[in-house]
Design a protein around this motif. Sequence first.
Motif, mmCIF file in Angstrom:
data_model
loop_
_atom_site.group_PDB
_atom_site.id
_atom_site.type_symbol
_atom_site.label_atom_id
_atom_site.label_comp_id
_atom_site.label_asym_id
_atom_site.label_seq_id
_atom_site.Cartn_x
_atom_site.Cartn_y
_atom_site.Cartn_z
ATOM 1 N N LEU A 154 39.739 47.524 38.870
ATOM 2 C CA LEU A 154 40.554 47.491 40.143
ATOM 3 C C LEU A 154 40.575 46.103 40.595
ATOM 4 O O LEU A 154 39.501 45.876 40.729
ATOM 5 N N LEU A 155 41.610 45.592 41.157
ATOM 6 C CA LEU A 155 41.591 44.352 42.032
ATOM 7 C C LEU A 155 42.272 44.751 43.339
ATOM 8 O O LEU A 155 43.379 45.267 43.235
ATOM 9 N N VAL A 156 41.549 44.447 44.442
ATOM 10 C CA VAL A 156 41.970 44.992 45.742
ATOM 11 C C VAL A 156 42.285 43.371 46.424
ATOM 12 O O VAL A 156 41.454 42.822 46.669
ATOM 13 N N LEU A 157 43.750 43.345 46.702
ATOM 14 C CA LEU A 157 43.882 41.896 47.330
ATOM 15 C C LEU A 157 44.076 42.293 48.985
ATOM 16 O O LEU A 157 44.679 43.237 49.291
ATOM 17 N N THR A 158 43.413 41.339 49.714
ATOM 18 C CA THR A 158 43.608 41.557 51.153
ATOM 19 C C THR A 158 44.669 40.072 51.602
ATOM 20 O O THR A 158 44.020 39.074 51.420
ATOM 21 N N ARG A 159 45.945 40.403 51.689
ATOM 22 C CA ARG A 159 46.924 39.429 52.131
ATOM 23 C C ARG A 159 46.544 38.556 53.258
ATOM 24 O O ARG A 159 46.321 37.347 53.438
ATOM 25 N N LEU A 160 46.021 39.377 54.548
ATOM 26 C CA LEU A 160 45.520 38.713 55.634
ATOM 27 C C LEU A 160 43.935 39.275 55.835
ATOM 28 O O LEU A 160 44.074 40.460 56.305
ATOM 29 N N ALA A 161 43.036 38.531 55.699
ATOM 30 C CA ALA A 161 41.680 38.925 56.032
ATOM 31 C C ALA A 161 41.405 39.178 57.335
ATOM 32 O O ALA A 161 42.135 38.827 58.119
ATOM 33 N N VAL A 162 40.578 40.137 57.471
ATOM 34 C CA VAL A 162 39.898 40.464 58.892
ATOM 35 C C VAL A 162 39.616 39.148 59.481
ATOM 36 O O VAL A 162 39.530 39.018 60.787
ATOM 37 N N THR A 163 39.259 37.885 58.783
ATOM 38 C CA THR A 163 39.125 36.575 59.521
ATOM 39 C C THR A 163 40.409 35.793 59.941
ATOM 40 O O THR A 163 40.351 34.889 60.693
ATOM 41 N N TYR A 164 41.349 36.626 59.760
ATOM 42 C CA TYR A 164 42.636 36.151 59.855
ATOM 43 C C TYR A 164 43.328 34.823 59.256
ATOM 44 O O TYR A 164 44.230 34.047 59.592
ATOM 45 N N GLU A 165 42.503 34.674 58.128
ATOM 46 C CA GLU A 165 43.065 33.609 57.053
ATOM 47 C C GLU A 165 43.859 34.469 56.234
ATOM 48 O O GLU A 165 43.289 35.365 55.675
ATOM 49 N N ALA A 166 45.059 33.655 55.479
ATOM 50 C CA ALA A 166 45.783 34.379 54.676
ATOM 51 C C ALA A 166 45.849 33.740 53.439
ATOM 52 O O ALA A 166 45.856 32.348 53.048
ATOM 53 N N LEU A 167 46.097 34.566 52.262
ATOM 54 C CA LEU A 167 46.311 34.259 50.777
ATOM 55 C C LEU A 167 47.732 33.580 50.976
ATOM 56 O O LEU A 167 48.684 34.045 51.447
ATOM 57 N N THR A 168 47.858 32.459 50.072
ATOM 58 C CA THR A 168 49.358 32.035 49.780
ATOM 59 C C THR A 168 50.081 32.947 48.835
ATOM 60 O O THR A 168 49.492 33.809 48.035
ATOM 61 N N ALA A 169 51.529 32.640 48.738
ATOM 62 C CA ALA A 169 52.153 33.494 47.987
ATOM 63 C C ALA A 169 51.707 33.061 46.541
ATOM 64 O O ALA A 169 51.649 33.669 45.742
ATOM 65 N N GLU A 170 51.459 31.830 46.421
ATOM 66 C CA GLU A 170 50.873 31.234 45.004
ATOM 67 C C GLU A 170 49.733 31.949 44.608
ATOM 68 O O GLU A 170 49.494 32.295 43.244
ATOM 69 N N GLN A 171 48.618 32.013 45.495
ATOM 70 C CA GLN A 171 47.308 32.687 45.114
ATOM 71 C C GLN A 171 47.791 34.218 44.858
ATOM 72 O O GLN A 171 47.024 34.736 43.984
ATOM 73 N N ILE A 172 48.552 35.025 45.567
ATOM 74 C CA ILE A 172 48.721 36.424 45.412
ATOM 75 C C ILE A 172 49.390 36.346 43.919
ATOM 76 O O ILE A 172 48.859 37.404 43.141
ATOM 77 N N ALA A 173 50.405 35.675 43.512
ATOM 78 C CA ALA A 173 51.033 35.846 42.314
ATOM 79 C C ALA A 173 50.012 35.421 41.225
ATOM 80 O O ALA A 173 50.038 36.117 40.143
ATOM 81 N N GLY A 174 49.262 34.279 41.311
ATOM 82 C CA GLY A 174 48.364 33.958 40.391
ATOM 83 C C GLY A 174 47.373 35.044 40.035
ATOM 84 O O GLY A 174 46.901 35.230 39.183
ATOM 85 N N ALA A 175 46.840 35.646 41.412
ATOM 86 C CA ALA A 175 45.763 37.086 40.928
ATOM 87 C C ALA A 175 46.378 38.053 40.318
ATOM 88 O O ALA A 175 45.912 38.673 39.386
ATOM 89 N N VAL A 176 47.827 38.580 40.749
ATOM 90 C CA VAL A 176 48.325 39.528 39.973
ATOM 91 C C VAL A 176 48.356 39.172 38.448
ATOM 92 O O VAL A 176 48.260 40.148 37.557
ATOM 93 N N GLU A 177 48.993 38.083 38.123
ATOM 94 C CA GLU A 177 49.083 37.730 36.834
ATOM 95 C C GLU A 177 47.680 37.669 36.054
ATOM 96 O O GLU A 177 47.599 38.123 34.796
ATOM 97 N N LEU A 178 46.764 37.196 36.704
ATOM 98 C CA LEU A 178 45.288 37.096 36.002
ATOM 99 C C LEU A 178 44.564 38.433 35.783
ATOM 100 O O LEU A 178 43.971 38.616 34.851
ATOM 101 N N ALA A 179 45.062 39.430 36.691
ATOM 102 C CA ALA A 179 44.620 40.732 36.501
ATOM 103 C C ALA A 179 45.241 41.417 35.376
ATOM 104 O O ALA A 179 44.268 42.223 34.790
ATOM 105 N N GLY A 180 46.205 41.071 34.801
ATOM 106 C CA GLY A 180 46.883 41.549 33.705
ATOM 107 C C GLY A 180 47.035 43.225 33.940
ATOM 108 O O GLY A 180 47.809 43.580 34.561
ATOM 109 N N ASP A 181 46.243 43.904 32.991
ATOM 110 C CA ASP A 181 46.314 45.187 32.968
ATOM 111 C C ASP A 181 45.482 45.872 33.705
ATOM 112 O O ASP A 181 45.568 47.157 34.206
#
Length: 392
Positions: A154-181
């Motif tokens: 499993l890959l757990v993505l946290t878009r807005l971390a508890v530190t209140y730093e955020a993943l960019t849309a590009e980072q999220i899309a790249g992570a989902v693509e890298l996750a594959g199956d």
Amino acid sequence: MTTVACELPYARGQLLRSTADDVAKLRAAWRIVARRHAEGTLFDFTGLVRSMPSPEPVGPLDDELAPALYGERLTELGLEHLGGVPGRDDVFVANRTTAGIVAAMQVLVPPGGRVVGFSAGYSHPAVRRAVALAGGELEDVRDLEQARLDGADLLVLTRLAVTYEALTAEQIAGAVELAGDVPVFVDDAGGARVGPAVLGQPRMLELGAVAGVTGLDKYGTAGPRLGLVGGRTALVARIRARAIELGLEARPMLYPAVVASLEQYRPERVRELVATTAELAGALPAWAVRTPVAVKLEGEDILAAIGAQHGSLVPIEATAGLAMILLRDHGILTVHFAALPPGTSALLLKFIPPETLERFGGTEAFATAVSASLEELARVVAAGELRALLGL
């Protein structure tokens, strides 16, 4: 019975040694909250809304009638809020965000499973505990290129971390693509609003995840403090069933309040809260750390501000002391008291309602209160009074 340690991303100290000490601290804060509420001098700067949407019941407080009358509307609004597709996706309400995460990990993580957590800061401690409760192990990373996704369960993505730093849309899309199956789950506690409303990102179920959870007490919603789980219909059915088995589902009598909360949601309100926080940030000490949606007084910087001679304290204890003085002396209730234990050792100021800031006296009055509280914290620590201040 499996015992899961309460692992935290910061060090415990000699005063705040455990969650039991956090509870004692919170009880001390409640006594101040009660007094100031009676006086009309309490100012809620938590950035959260944990009450019912109105002082009067918005529908029948009945576990049979409420879901019968409001269940379909809740599903419709929940799917719209999370970007789900009717027929493909479904939602259910857990008794808090943490409960939704625990139930989901029970379904998505096999015994001995390996989970990769990806965020711009770190995964919330609730994720780590939920994975451990499911018998898995969490590998937390900020750079997916260094993660071992091959063989992960499993890959757990946290878009807005508890530190209140955020993943960019590009980072999220790249992570989902890298996750594959590898299935992707989103811990979208506050990110479900911040991503689309502030950062221009897709809604949660438009990110390519099979499921995710958000909180209904955060940023533009009107409470109550519940978790909204969404995802593919068959998977949500399994997560819901596990939540029911573990007593993690929200009482159906609360469905009318959820409907009222989602019906009043407006993205522009989220942007207004972020703008007010940015305005306040400009008046705070230069060492305050800004993120796209919040400002942080880091525990380490609080320690430095009150003098390096107080080295026996750890950052979370300095933050707790500052939060208690802000509440006691100025009626400022901060998010530090909202979690047991807190997810970060920093004092977070975020999503501040402009009407609350105005009622307090504005940005300069707030900045003056922070400065005075730092001076008082230095005195309290030097006098050996911090333990009593925290109710320990």
